[in-house]
Motif scaffolding. Structure first.
Motif, PDB file in Angstrom:
ATOM      1  N   SER A 235       0.851  -1.197   0.000  1.00 38.67           N
ATOM      2  CA  SER A 235       0.000   0.000   0.000  1.00 38.67           C
ATOM      3  C   SER A 235       0.883   1.242   0.000  1.00 38.67           C
ATOM      4  N   GLY A 270      -6.339   2.834   4.954  1.00 40.15           N
ATOM      5  CA  GLY A 270      -5.260   2.322   5.796  1.00 40.15           C
ATOM      6  C   GLY A 270      -3.993   3.039   5.372  1.00 40.15           C
ATOM      7  N   LEU A 344      -5.879  -1.294   8.681  1.00 38.65           N
ATOM      8  CA  LEU A 344      -5.995   0.162   8.845  1.00 38.65           C
ATOM      9  C   LEU A 344      -5.101   0.662   9.975  1.00 38.65           C
ATOM     10  N   GLU A 390     -11.972  -3.949   7.906  1.00 35.39           N
ATOM     11  CA  GLU A 390     -11.469  -2.739   7.244  1.00 35.39           C
ATOM     12  C   GLU A 390     -12.551  -2.161   6.339  1.00 35.39           C
TER      13      GLU A 390
HETATM   14  C1  LIG Z   1      -5.121  -3.921   3.435  1.00 36.57           C
HETATM   15  C2  LIG Z   1      -6.586  -3.774   3.460  1.00 36.57           C
HETATM   16  C3  LIG Z   1      -7.180  -2.506   3.535  1.00 36.57           C
HETATM   17  C4  LIG Z   1      -6.372  -1.232   3.606  1.00 36.57           C
HETATM   18  O1  LIG Z   1      -6.063  -0.847   2.320  1.00 36.57           O
HETATM   19  P1  LIG Z   1      -5.185   0.449   1.975  1.00 36.57           P
HETATM   20  O2  LIG Z   1      -5.124   0.413   0.532  1.00 36.57           O
HETATM   21  O3  LIG Z   1      -3.845   0.271   2.631  1.00 36.57           O
HETATM   22  O4  LIG Z   1      -5.882   1.622   2.544  1.00 36.57           O
HETATM   23  C5  LIG Z   1      -8.554  -2.415   3.462  1.00 36.57           C
HETATM   24  N1  LIG Z   1      -9.332  -3.510   3.380  1.00 36.57           N
HETATM   25  C6  LIG Z   1      -8.799  -4.760   3.330  1.00 36.57           C
HETATM   26  C7  LIG Z   1      -9.715  -5.921   3.250  1.00 36.57           C
HETATM   27  C8  LIG Z   1      -7.421  -4.918   3.364  1.00 36.57           C
HETATM   28  O5  LIG Z   1      -6.893  -6.145   3.297  1.00 36.57           O
END
Ligand SMILES: *Cc1c(COP(=O)(O)O)cnc(C)c1O
Length: 459
Positions: A235, A270, A344, A390
């Motif tokens: 990310s 996140g 996150l 998340e």
């Molecule tokens: C890693 C993850 C996130 C966070 O995503 P970012 O792109 O880093 O903001 C959100 N949802 C799930 C299911 C994840 O695995």
């Protein structure tokens, strides 16, 4: 105006309709974000420095702020075809349960074994590494989604993979570890005695359960000291956000087919890559003055980098070995409380998202995990999908906005990103079901203390 009801429950695209290029939102940003810096010199990090850690094609993309479209090579597009295009779903059942005049749509990225959107970038990173004649990759994983995604991609393209998995997670989520091993990855609980920095950390903190920052340091050490090996990050960086733009590009093609224009687009944040990917092509229209949208980033109250962090140069890891990035951050020493949305729990935010937020193009909101799980439960019971904790942050705000429409009678169109499924998060659901989930909110003092450490890098 009445609701549009002649839209199917799921809008599927054909393989042929799947985008042939990623969209690079930086090309349309009136002001670019500040460059990454070498922490030793405070000068912009050079291509050569970055190429010691990442493969060349990825560094090229990281530094490309001008090409609006970057072609997706056939090798990656063919991998995407195994699980893409992903469905865009009209949440008719949720709308009905809420009794809202709003129209709700979500883009579902959980339809692959890794269970999240992360495979979109894993496929690209593994493909380029193979093309460049590399033989292995290393990475870290916390909750396990990124490690799983990169394991799948490395198995497919024929690369070895070593995953440093935060020790507490590898103990709490043994099933995640077995999925990675099944795809051929070597999984090492971190901190480990296999690297210099791992040994140093073990010596200083015997019995520690590890952290993401520490696992990043171990993975980068192995990448720079092993011939034919590079590091992959899941990310935060601009090239990851670029790869994730496939989410937004597909969403836009699907909605355009039916002439639907969202009023607001919501995503959990996140490191910012899924949100950035989802909003990118819509943000491009906004930046070019073609159409207006509201964009809402949703983060946990326990890790509020956008809503309570500072816009400063900071490290990407706790070990302070990565380049410095200008971002909204809580400080790389900030240890978020044990929130159940592992994906996150990151102290900073993508430089692109940070800049767009700073310039007023994105709003941000923080939500408490108990209310997030209430939204997850309502969603599971109406739409059928068991969402990742998340993703449920985005569901929370989508439901809140839909309920506002119920009060005002406005027929807004809401699009949100459903980033993944929650099958490996049943310990969290158990806490919620047993009424044992709590909400930790960091104090101003805690945040100020870790942010104060960044002063030397922000003169
Ligand atoms: C890693 C993850 C996130 C966070 O995503 P970012 O792109 O880093 O903001 C959100 N949802 C799930 C299911 C994840 O695995």
């Amino acid at each position: 105006m009445t609701k549009t009801t002649d839209i199917p429950y799921k809008i599927y695209l054909t393989e042929d309709e799947m985008p042939r290029s990623w969209y690079n939102v930086r090309a349309d940003m009136p002001e670019k974000h500040d460059p990454m810096l070498n922490p030793a010199t405070l000068e912009p990090a050079t291509r050569e420095e970055l190429e010691k850690v990442f493969c060349s094609a990825v560094v090229e993309q990281e530094l490309n702020q001008t090409d609006r479209y970057i072609e997706i090579p056939d090798g990656i597009r063919n991998f995407y075809k195994m699980y893409r295009p992903s469905p865009l779903v009209r949440a008719y059942c949720l709308e009905k349960a809420l009794g809202t005049p709003a129209e709700i749509y979500y883009k579902f990225e959980g339809n692959n074994t890794s269970g999240s959107h992360k495979l979109n970038s894993a496929a690209a990173q593994a493909y380029y590494a193979k093309q460049e004649g590399l033989t292995s990759l290393t990475t870290e994983t916390g909750a396990g989604q990124w490690g799983t995604a990169l394991s799948m991609a490395c198995a497919f393209f024929g690369l070895d993979l070593t995953v440093f998995m935060v020790k507490v997670s590898s103990e709490q989520k043994p099933h995640r570890r077995e999925v990675m091993r099944t795809y051929g990855a070597k999984v090492i609980p971190s901190p480990s005695d296999t690297t210099e920095c791992g040994r140093a950390i073990l010596k200083a903190h015997p019995g520690t359960g590890g952290s993401l920052g520490c696992a990043i340091s171990e993975a980068v050490e192995v990448a720079v000291s092993t011939p034919g090996c590079r590091y992959g990050l899941g990310s935060v960086l601009d090239h990851v956000l670029l790869h994730q733009s496939i989410i937004g590009c597909e969403s836009k093609i699907a909605l355009d087919k039916y002439g639907v224009h969202p009023d607001m687009i919501i995503g959990c944040a996140g490191g910012g890559s899924n949100l950035g990917g989802l909003i990118s092509p819509f943000m491009g229209e906004k930046l070019r003055g073609e159409r207006d949208y509201r964009f809402i980033a949703v983060e946990p109250v326990s890790c509020p980098s956008l809503t309570r962090g500072k816009y400063l140069y900071d490290f990407g890891d706790t070990g302070k070995i990565t380049p410095l990035m200008k971002m909204y951050t809580l400080g790389c020493d900030f240890i978020p409380s044990a929130n159940h949305a592992g994906g996150l729990r990151y102290h900073g935010m993508s430089a692109v998202i940070s800049k767009l937020y700073h310039d007023g193009f994105i709003e941000a909101r923080s939500v408490e995990q108990t209310s997030v799980f209430k939204a997850a439960e309502a969603f599971a019971r109406t739409e059928g999908i068991l969402p990742a904790p998340e993703s449920s942050h985005a569901i929370r705000v989508a439901i809140d906005e839909a309920l506002k429409c119920k009060e005002t009678g406005e027929k807004k169109v809401i699009l949100f990103g459903l980033t993944g499924t929650g099958y490996f998060d049943m310990t969290a659901y158990k806490k919620f079901n047993d009424g044992e989930m709590s909400d930790y909110v960091p104090t101003d003092e805690e945040i100020e203390k870790s942010v104060a450490q960044l002063e030397p890098y922000n003169k």
